[in-house]
Structures are given as structure tokens and as C-alpha cells.
Design a protein around this motif. Structure first.
Motif, mmCIF file in Angstrom:
data_model
loop_
_atom_site.group_PDB
_atom_site.id
_atom_site.type_symbol
_atom_site.label_atom_id
_atom_site.label_comp_id
_atom_site.label_asym_id
_atom_site.label_seq_id
_atom_site.Cartn_x
_atom_site.Cartn_y
_atom_site.Cartn_z
ATOM 1 N N ASP A 173 5.833 30.791 10.754
ATOM 2 C CA ASP A 173 7.276 30.803 10.522
ATOM 3 C C ASP A 173 7.879 29.443 10.199
ATOM 4 O OD1 ASP A 173 7.185 33.474 11.012
ATOM 5 O OD2 ASP A 173 8.345 33.420 12.882
ATOM 6 N N GLY A 174 7.307 28.382 10.744
ATOM 7 C CA GLY A 174 7.848 27.056 10.474
ATOM 8 C C GLY A 174 7.807 26.728 8.987
ATOM 9 N N LEU A 176 7.826 28.938 6.494
ATOM 10 C CA LEU A 176 8.853 29.764 5.838
ATOM 11 C C LEU A 176 10.238 29.147 6.006
ATOM 12 C CD1 LEU A 176 7.924 33.363 7.033
ATOM 13 C CD2 LEU A 176 8.026 32.594 4.646
ATOM 14 N N ALA A 177 10.537 28.724 7.226
ATOM 15 C CA ALA A 177 11.868 28.188 7.523
ATOM 16 C C ALA A 177 12.129 26.904 6.740
ATOM 17 C CB ALA A 177 12.009 27.936 9.025
ATOM 18 N N MET A 178 11.157 26.006 6.708
ATOM 19 C CA MET A 178 11.386 24.707 6.073
ATOM 20 C C MET A 178 11.385 24.808 4.553
ATOM 21 S SD MET A 178 12.278 22.768 8.364
ATOM 22 C CE MET A 178 12.788 24.018 9.541
ATOM 23 N N ALA A 180 12.695 27.386 3.009
ATOM 24 C CA ALA A 180 14.059 27.860 2.744
ATOM 25 C C ALA A 180 15.074 26.731 2.925
ATOM 26 C CB ALA A 180 14.391 29.032 3.671
ATOM 27 N N PHE B 149 6.998 27.585 17.093
ATOM 28 C CA PHE B 149 8.273 27.894 16.443
ATOM 29 C C PHE B 149 8.257 29.328 15.939
ATOM 30 C CE2 PHE B 149 10.670 28.251 12.515
ATOM 31 C CZ PHE B 149 11.787 27.455 12.666
ATOM 32 N N ASN B 150 9.318 30.107 16.187
ATOM 33 C CA ASN B 150 9.414 31.360 15.439
ATOM 34 C C ASN B 150 10.773 31.545 14.786
ATOM 35 O OD1 ASN B 150 11.136 33.138 16.833
ATOM 36 N ND2 ASN B 150 9.487 33.859 18.117
ATOM 37 N N LEU B 151 10.761 32.317 13.723
ATOM 38 C CA LEU B 151 11.903 32.381 12.819
ATOM 39 C C LEU B 151 13.087 33.113 13.443
ATOM 40 C CD1 LEU B 151 12.458 31.345 9.981
ATOM 41 C CD2 LEU B 151 11.465 33.432 9.067
ATOM 42 N N LEU B 181 20.022 26.492 7.904
ATOM 43 C CA LEU B 181 19.186 27.644 7.533
ATOM 44 C C LEU B 181 19.957 28.951 7.714
ATOM 45 C CD1 LEU B 181 16.331 28.396 6.555
ATOM 46 C CD2 LEU B 181 15.704 28.715 8.953
ATOM 47 N N LYS B 184 22.268 29.578 4.924
ATOM 48 C CA LYS B 184 21.602 30.080 3.708
ATOM 49 C C LYS B 184 21.157 31.532 3.852
ATOM 50 C CE LYS B 184 17.909 29.074 0.413
ATOM 51 N NZ LYS B 184 16.632 29.732 0.564
ATOM 52 N N GLU B 185 20.589 31.885 4.991
ATOM 53 C CA GLU B 185 19.888 33.167 5.114
ATOM 54 C C GLU B 185 20.596 34.182 6.006
ATOM 55 O OE1 GLU B 185 17.473 33.692 3.188
ATOM 56 O OE2 GLU B 185 16.707 31.697 2.662
ATOM 57 N N PHE B 192 15.279 38.324 5.226
ATOM 58 C CA PHE B 192 14.591 37.043 5.408
ATOM 59 C C PHE B 192 13.531 37.158 6.498
ATOM 60 C CE2 PHE B 192 14.672 32.508 7.054
ATOM 61 C CZ PHE B 192 13.970 31.986 5.980
ATOM 62 N N SER B 197 6.276 35.984 10.625
ATOM 63 C CA SER B 197 4.985 36.400 11.184
ATOM 64 C C SER B 197 5.156 37.445 12.279
ATOM 65 C CB SER B 197 4.249 35.182 11.734
ATOM 66 O OG SER B 197 5.067 34.488 12.645
#
Lengths: 236, 236
Positions: A173-174, A176-178, A180, B149-151, B181, B184-185, B192, B197
Motif C-alpha cells: 500500500d505504501g 500505491l499511496a506515494m 498517487a 503502512f496500510n492504505l 492524498l 486527491k482520492e 482507490f 493490498s
């Protein structure tokens, strides 16, 4: 497709598997930016040290010594951590011993990887080209700030993930986040980073020219690689 | 102005000072979403446990027992970790004992704070209203995924930082990054997060309705607070 992941801090690197991967260590303000500047301006090799005294002792072996603590040149050192000090081949032909607050730790904690590169905005495209020519998955190891997430290293990581999207997919996920976040803020890195805690700290040291340098893309077509504890540059 | 910061993992919480702060613990998929759903649907109190056996033993004390490991109901437990199981006051009036993979750890590691809240999208506005009525700085403690980290937790943190911008300013880079972030999302959280994951892992368990619930804003005007190891809800 190959994979790309981000580790936001040396304090989290034990959660990642490094074997079989290429690790890109990044400490934008300013350790890895300074290393790339030094190598691109004729420094022949760099050794990094966690300990100030150990680094200082390298002077007797003919090394130029550079030491920084909390953003300032450490007492008794010839150079601090300014990337612009090396421009115009000011120290060309010399060997360099460096100690820094966060970057050295990230390098030493990356040793299990197949290869360890040093990343910075001034050689971003060269690093991408190199990684795309290799088979391995990529892990971007952010030096962070005293163990915490920092914005400049994370945005570099996002830029790298974005640039690798044709060859490497985010595996956690890190990344994906960065990616974006870089898509949103990458058009004005300096503006966005001026809010960052570390940039604010650096502003107190009057090093505007260092910050500009550290955020400039693709000045050099060279990668930096650590092998057997020594960092050298290679034109690509 | 008060401050707001984010800790992305229980593995980094030792780098943050908790004293004098209100900590909001978040584990969007699904521990804290389930807790808020349970409390808003008449569960009178929740105790959380790291250990499966310890949690299971609460059945003899009259507790409903809920246990999840790696996204599935643990053997011998009455409930897993699905927030929709509690809807329509299905278990109203009962006390609940829960054990989950990541959320319990984040709660237990937040104990030094002035207050510990439980955060989820279904009670985001209630939590904001509560925080804006208090004097303390805020720390958002993301449970993450096995230390990483998770989203979904990070985006909730970004939503909270964004919503608090009139009263609390980001005091470190993680809060700045996640606010940007979310800007944006945030208009399409589900789209998103479908790349994330953990969402991918959950899709394998056929819990689309859980994911929809966990990403729905402001179903409940209630906060969840941990005091002396017990979580209760209060209307706001």
C-alpha cells in the motif's frame, strides 16, 4: 511484471524481505543527494559511518571527511552535508568519508539486498533506466527522520514508483499511496515540500541553494551503488 | 492552533509522545468499524484481547465473543469481525469480547494518552465534533497490517486531518502527506482502495457488504472511547 515496494523508515525494514531485491536508499535532505553530487563531480569513492569519531579517523587514511549532525557541519570536519560543496569538481579525485544522521543507518540496514543503490532527484532517470534493465524487484528504503515518515523521501519514492509503472507494479500500500501523492504534488515539489517539517528545519540553516539542488531532476546520468561497504558511481 | 499527527504503525508508536494527547485508533478493515457498528447498535461495552484463548474465556462471564484471525472467524467464536453482523440491534444489550489481528495491539499501545478513541468512517463527523470540543492535540494511530503502512487506515487519517484543518494543524509530515492524498482520492474511496493490498485480501473472503459499510460516512452520531480497558459508546 516486477514489483516495487516502499519502506518508510529503517525502523520498519525488518518487516520487509530484502533478499533477491535491489534496494534504493533515499535521504533527499541531504545525505543521498550529497553522495550523488560528490560522485558526479569526481569523488572516486564514499564510505559511510554511523559514528562521528570513526568517520573522523578516516582523515589519516587520506579521506576527505564530511560530518553532519542535526543539519549542521559537525565540529572538526572539513565538510558538512551540502551537495553544492562538490560542484565544479571542487574535490575531484578524492575519496570521501561521510557520516550523517539518518542516511547511514538506512544503508547499513539494507545490506542483505542483492544490490544497494543510492537515490536522489538529480539522478532519478539514470536510476530508473538502471532498474528497468535488471530482473529484480525493487524496494525503496526511505531514511526518514529519526525513524519517522518524511515527506521528501516518500515523494522521491512516489516519483520512482510512478516512473517504473511500465515495468514494476506496487506490491504494497505504501507504494500505491506515494504514487498517487506524487501524481498530485509532483508538479510543484518545492512548493509542497516547503510545508514539510524537515524543509522547515533546513530553512533555519540558510541552505536554500541546497534545497533547490536536492529537488532538481536529472542533472547527472550516473547511478550510485554500494558494494562491500563502499559507494561508487557509474555512468549509465 | 492545536496539532494533529499520524503514526502509521504500532511499530513506530514509541517514536511519538502520547501524554497530553487524544489518540484515535483506526483499523478500518475491520476492527474499529466493527466496534463502532456494535456500540451504535446497542452493545453496551467491548473488551479487546490480543490473545484468542483469553478472549474465548470471556464467554463464561456472559460476554458475546468475537474472534478473527487473518480475516476469518476464529474457530469456536460466535462472531468474526463483520460490522454488518451487529446491524438492526441484533445483539443489543450484550457485552462483547473481541480479539483481532492488528487493532487490539494499537489500542493497547495507546494507553499512555489522555484519552483513547476508536475511529471509523461511519462515525467520522461525530469524532471530529468531539475532538474540536477538546483542548488536546490529536494523534491518529493506524493499526496497519502486520506492522506495515496500510492504505485504508492512512486515508481515514487523512480524512480526519483534512476535517480538522480549521482547528488543528499537521505537526509532522505523515499528516501533511495523508491530507493531500485524501484531497486527491477521497471522492472515490472505494475505487482507490480496491487497489489496496488489504482490500484485495478481503475480496477473497466475499465480504463486499463489509467493505461498503466500512467506507460509508456518518451513519452514527456516536463516539467510541476506551477507558480502563473497556470501550463504550457515547452519543454526541
Amino acid at each position: 511484471m516486477r514489483k516495487v515496494e516502499i519502506c518508510f523508515s529503517p525502523e520498519l525494514i525488518h518487516l520487509h524481505s530484502l533478499q533477491g531485491k535491489i534496494v534504493v536508499v533515499v535521504d533527499i535532505f541531504r545525505a543521498t543527494s550529497t553522495m550523488i553530487s560528490a560522485l558526479a563531480n569526481g569523488i572516486t569513492e564514499i564510505k559511510t559511518f554511523a559514528d562521528l569519531e570513526e568517520c573522523r579517523s578516516m582523515k589519516s587514511q587520506g579521506y576527505l571527511i564530511a560530518g553532519e549532525r542535526n543539519g549542521l557541519t559537525a565540529p572538526g570536519f572539513e565538510l558538512g552535508n551540502s551537495p553544492v560543496a562538490y560542484l565544479n569538481e571542487a574535490y575531484s579525485g578524492k575519496k570521501l568519508a561521510m557520516t550523517t544522521t539518518n542516511g547511514t543507518l538506512a544503508i547499513s540496514k539494507s545490506a542483505e539486498a542483492d544490490e544497494v543503490l543510492i537515490g536522489a532527484f538529480p539522478n532519478l532517470s539514470a536510476t530508473i533506466q538502471y532498474l528497468q534493465g535488471k530482473e529484480q524487484d525493487v524496494l525503496i528504503h526511505c531514511a526518514g527522520w529519526k525513524g519517522m515518515f518524511n515527506l521528501e523521501d516518500s515523494l522521491y519514492a512516489g516519483a520512482l514508483v510512478k516512473s517504473l509503472e511500465s515495468s514494476h507494479e506496487p506490491s504494497e500500500d505504501g507504494a500505491l499511496a506515494m504514487k498517487a501523492l506524487f501524481e498530485k504534488e509532483g508538479h510543484d515539489l518545492k512548493g509542497f515540500l516547503s510545508k514539510a517539517s524537515h524543509a522547515k528545519r533546513l530553512q533555519n540553516h540558510n541552505i536554500e541553494s541546497d534545497i533547490d539542488f536536492c529537488l532538481t531532476l536529472d542533472l547527472f546520468s550516473m547511478i550510485g551503488k554500494v558494494e562491500n561497504g563502499t559507494l561508487t558511481g557509474s555512468e549509465i
